[in-house]
Design a protein around this motif. Structure first.
Motif, PDB file in Angstrom:
ATOM      1  N   ALA A 137       4.615   2.886 -10.858  1.00 52.45           N
ATOM      2  CA  ALA A 137       5.865   3.428 -11.410  1.00 52.45           C
ATOM      3  C   ALA A 137       5.798   4.924 -11.685  1.00 52.45           C
ATOM      4  O   ALA A 137       6.802   5.521 -12.098  1.00 52.45           O
ATOM      5  CB  ALA A 137       6.231   2.686 -12.690  1.00 52.45           C
ATOM      6  N   LEU A 138       4.648   5.551 -11.458  1.00 56.72           N
ATOM      7  CA  LEU A 138       4.533   6.988 -11.708  1.00 56.72           C
ATOM      8  C   LEU A 138       5.525   7.759 -10.852  1.00 56.72           C
ATOM      9  O   LEU A 138       5.556   7.602  -9.624  1.00 56.72           O
ATOM     10  CB  LEU A 138       3.103   7.452 -11.387  1.00 56.72           C
ATOM     11  N   LEU A 165      12.516   8.926  -8.349  1.00 54.76           N
ATOM     12  CA  LEU A 165      11.689   8.692  -7.172  1.00 54.76           C
ATOM     13  C   LEU A 165      10.217   8.568  -7.554  1.00 54.76           C
ATOM     14  O   LEU A 165       9.614   9.490  -8.106  1.00 54.76           O
ATOM     15  CB  LEU A 165      11.865   9.816  -6.154  1.00 54.76           C
ATOM     16  N   ARG A 166       9.634   7.437  -7.230  1.00 55.25           N
ATOM     17  CA  ARG A 166       8.235   7.184  -7.526  1.00 55.25           C
ATOM     18  C   ARG A 166       7.337   7.792  -6.449  1.00 55.25           C
ATOM     19  O   ARG A 166       7.764   8.021  -5.318  1.00 55.25           O
ATOM     20  CB  ARG A 166       7.989   5.673  -7.609  1.00 55.25           C
ATOM     21  N   LEU A 167       6.089   8.022  -6.820  1.00 51.16           N
ATOM     22  CA  LEU A 167       5.119   8.538  -5.857  1.00 51.16           C
ATOM     23  C   LEU A 167       4.698   7.471  -4.863  1.00 51.16           C
ATOM     24  O   LEU A 167       4.652   7.714  -3.655  1.00 51.16           O
ATOM     25  CB  LEU A 167       3.883   9.068  -6.597  1.00 51.16           C
ATOM     26  N   SER A 168       4.391   6.284  -5.341  1.00 50.86           N
ATOM     27  CA  SER A 168       3.815   5.240  -4.491  1.00 50.86           C
ATOM     28  C   SER A 168       4.856   4.677  -3.538  1.00 50.86           C
ATOM     29  O   SER A 168       5.914   4.205  -3.967  1.00 50.86           O
ATOM     30  CB  SER A 168       3.256   4.103  -5.341  1.00 50.86           C
ATOM     31  N   THR A 169       4.539   4.681  -2.258  1.00 49.01           N
ATOM     32  CA  THR A 169       5.399   4.023  -1.284  1.00 49.01           C
ATOM     33  C   THR A 169       5.386   2.516  -1.499  1.00 49.01           C
ATOM     34  O   THR A 169       6.425   1.860  -1.462  1.00 49.01           O
ATOM     35  CB  THR A 169       4.905   4.329   0.139  1.00 49.01           C
ATOM     36  N   THR A 170       4.204   1.965  -1.699  1.00 48.09           N
ATOM     37  CA  THR A 170       4.033   0.526  -1.894  1.00 48.09           C
ATOM     38  C   THR A 170       3.512   0.238  -3.293  1.00 48.09           C
ATOM     39  O   THR A 170       4.110  -0.523  -4.049  1.00 48.09           O
ATOM     40  CB  THR A 170       3.051  -0.041  -0.847  1.00 48.09           C
ATOM     41  N   GLY A 171       2.382   0.838  -3.655  1.00 47.81           N
ATOM     42  CA  GLY A 171       1.812   0.653  -4.974  1.00 47.81           C
ATOM     43  C   GLY A 171       0.433   1.259  -5.058  1.00 47.81           C
ATOM     44  O   GLY A 171      -0.209   1.538  -4.037  1.00 47.81           O
ATOM     45  N   HIS A 172      -0.030   1.488  -6.268  1.00 46.20           N
ATOM     46  CA  HIS A 172      -1.399   1.906  -6.572  1.00 46.20           C
ATOM     47  C   HIS A 172      -1.894   1.003  -7.701  1.00 46.20           C
ATOM     48  O   HIS A 172      -1.363   1.061  -8.819  1.00 46.20           O
ATOM     49  CB  HIS A 172      -1.464   3.371  -7.041  1.00 46.20           C
ATOM     50  N   ALA A 220     -11.007  11.789 -11.362  1.00 44.80           N
ATOM     51  CA  ALA A 220     -11.262  12.890 -12.292  1.00 44.80           C
ATOM     52  C   ALA A 220     -11.067  12.467 -13.748  1.00 44.80           C
ATOM     53  O   ALA A 220     -11.255  13.285 -14.655  1.00 44.80           O
ATOM     54  CB  ALA A 220     -10.351  14.066 -11.967  1.00 44.80           C
ATOM     55  N   GLY A 221     -10.689  11.211 -13.971  1.00 45.61           N
ATOM     56  CA  GLY A 221     -10.540  10.700 -15.323  1.00 45.61           C
ATOM     57  C   GLY A 221      -9.207  10.972 -15.975  1.00 45.61           C
ATOM     58  O   GLY A 221      -9.055  10.772 -17.184  1.00 45.61           O
ATOM     59  N   HIS A 222      -8.189  11.377 -15.190  1.00 50.76           N
ATOM     60  CA  HIS A 222      -6.900  11.722 -15.774  1.00 50.76           C
ATOM     61  C   HIS A 222      -6.025  10.505 -16.083  1.00 50.76           C
ATOM     62  O   HIS A 222      -4.963  10.646 -16.702  1.00 50.76           O
ATOM     63  CB  HIS A 222      -6.140  12.670 -14.853  1.00 50.76           C
ATOM     64  N   PHE A 223      -6.448   9.320 -15.635  1.00 47.54           N
ATOM     65  CA  PHE A 223      -5.689   8.099 -15.903  1.00 47.54           C
ATOM     66  C   PHE A 223      -6.575   7.057 -16.583  1.00 47.54           C
ATOM     67  O   PHE A 223      -6.429   5.867 -16.358  1.00 47.54           O
ATOM     68  CB  PHE A 223      -5.089   7.554 -14.606  1.00 47.54           C
ATOM     69  N   GLY A 224      -7.491   7.521 -17.407  1.00 49.50           N
ATOM     70  CA  GLY A 224      -8.381   6.625 -18.119  1.00 49.50           C
ATOM     71  C   GLY A 224      -9.798   6.718 -17.591  1.00 49.50           C
ATOM     72  O   GLY A 224     -10.074   7.395 -16.596  1.00 49.50           O
TER      73      GLY A 224
END
Length: 320
Positions: A137-138, A165-172, A220-224
């Motif tokens: 959903a980012l 508009l989300r970044l992921s075309t399908t999902g991450h 890089a640790g930016h999402f946990g």
């Protein structure tokens, strides 16, 4: 040296297990004689992975089609995971600015319906579904360093588009896997936009690159916290040496100090029929803590067999 009991086979396959409407894939699986379903199930059974990420499998809310497909295998895959993908999800916006609202190209990710060509995981190892981190959903604009498309010196997307508009075309997805009597690890799965079908704004090339950049941000640790052991896998739609897209970005990612690349230079898809040649687009990329025991791209079928499509299954045998 790792014993056979210690080795895990992790695979990904962009098998086109997708149809033009909801429920049609389930129909074809249950029918039992669909040549495409039979062909792909045979390839998977031959490879016999412990965990498989499918990157072109139609989603339904209760995973009925996924459970029916998993039941085709012996031994079966008791642990399954699928989340609603961005493919076919309406945005309410004219994303491609062609004046026609509501087309497949106006969805979060291209799709005739929400769920077409989603992702799914089949596993013989327990999955902690409640511990999944779903980054799907980012918003694209919210990715640090987002490379948003530009046209004629100004933003290609209107503010209303950027708001949805989300970044992921399908999902991450970051999916915790819990092997018995062994430390947990994470599967980081995704399927990216093809870096093609672009206008001068190069929005698909930019989006494809930023979908890969999201994993760079994760590492890089930016999402946990970064998991101690992980495997990044799926269809990047990006070859580090050939084809369209930001090839240098893919090459740099494969050289990241936290990962290793067991199948350098081996193509995973055959688009010679449309003049693109053989390209490497599907990957199983383990973290450095794994011992790579073996790795392979499965090419078992004659060229041009329409039942199989362009993509081939990729697997890597790993131990710790």
């Amino acid at each position: 040296m790792a014993t056979a009991a210690d080795v895990l086979r992790i695979a990904t396959y962009a098998a086109p297990l997708t149809r033009d409407g909801p429920g049609l894939l389930l129909r074809d699986i249950l029918r039992g004689d669909d040549p495409q379903v039979t062909a792909h199930a045979a390839i998977i059974a031959q490879a016999d992975p412990d965990l498989l990420v499918l990157t072109d499998f139609d989603y339904d809310l209760d995973s009925i089609a996924l459970r029916a497909f998993a039941a085709l295998f012996d031994p079966p895959y008791p642990y399954l995971f699928a989340a609603r993908p961005n493919t076919g999800m309406p945005t309410g916006q004219d994303i491609d600015r062609n004046g026609r609202l509501g087309e497949p190209r106006d969805a979060q990710g291209y799709g005739l319906f929400n769920g077409q060509g989603g992702m799914a995981i089949l596993s013989r190892l327990p999955i902690d579904a409640g511990g999944v981190t779903d980054l799907s959903a980012l918003l694209w604009r919210d990715l640090p360093g987002a490379d948003l498309p530009v046209l004629d010196g100004g933003p290609f997307f209107a503010p209303a588009v950027l708001d949805v508009l989300r970044l992921s075309t399908t999902g991450h997805w970051i999916v915790p896997v819990l092997p018995p009597d062994a430390p947990p690890f994470a599967i980081m799965a995704y399927a990216a936009s093809p870096p093609a079908f672009d206008g001068p704004e190069r929005r698909n090339i930019r989006r494809n690159r930023d979908e890969l950049r999201l994993w760079e941000q994760v590492l890089a640790g930016h999402f946990g916290p970064v998991p101690d052991d992980f495997v990044i896998t799926g269809n990047t739609n990006l070859d580090p040496q050939r084809g369209k897209g930001d090839r240098a970005a893919m090459a740099a990612f494969l050289a990241h100090p936290l990962v290793q690349d067991p199948l350098a230079g081996q193509p995973t898809a055959d688009w010679r029929a449309i003049g693109l040649g053989k390209l490497r687009v599907s990957y199983v990329v383990p973290s450095r803590g794994w011992q790579v025991v073996d790795a392979r791209v499965v090419w078992p079928v004659p060229d041009g067999d329409p039942a199989f499509g362009a993509h081939h299954l990729v697997w890597v045998d790993l131990a710790r």
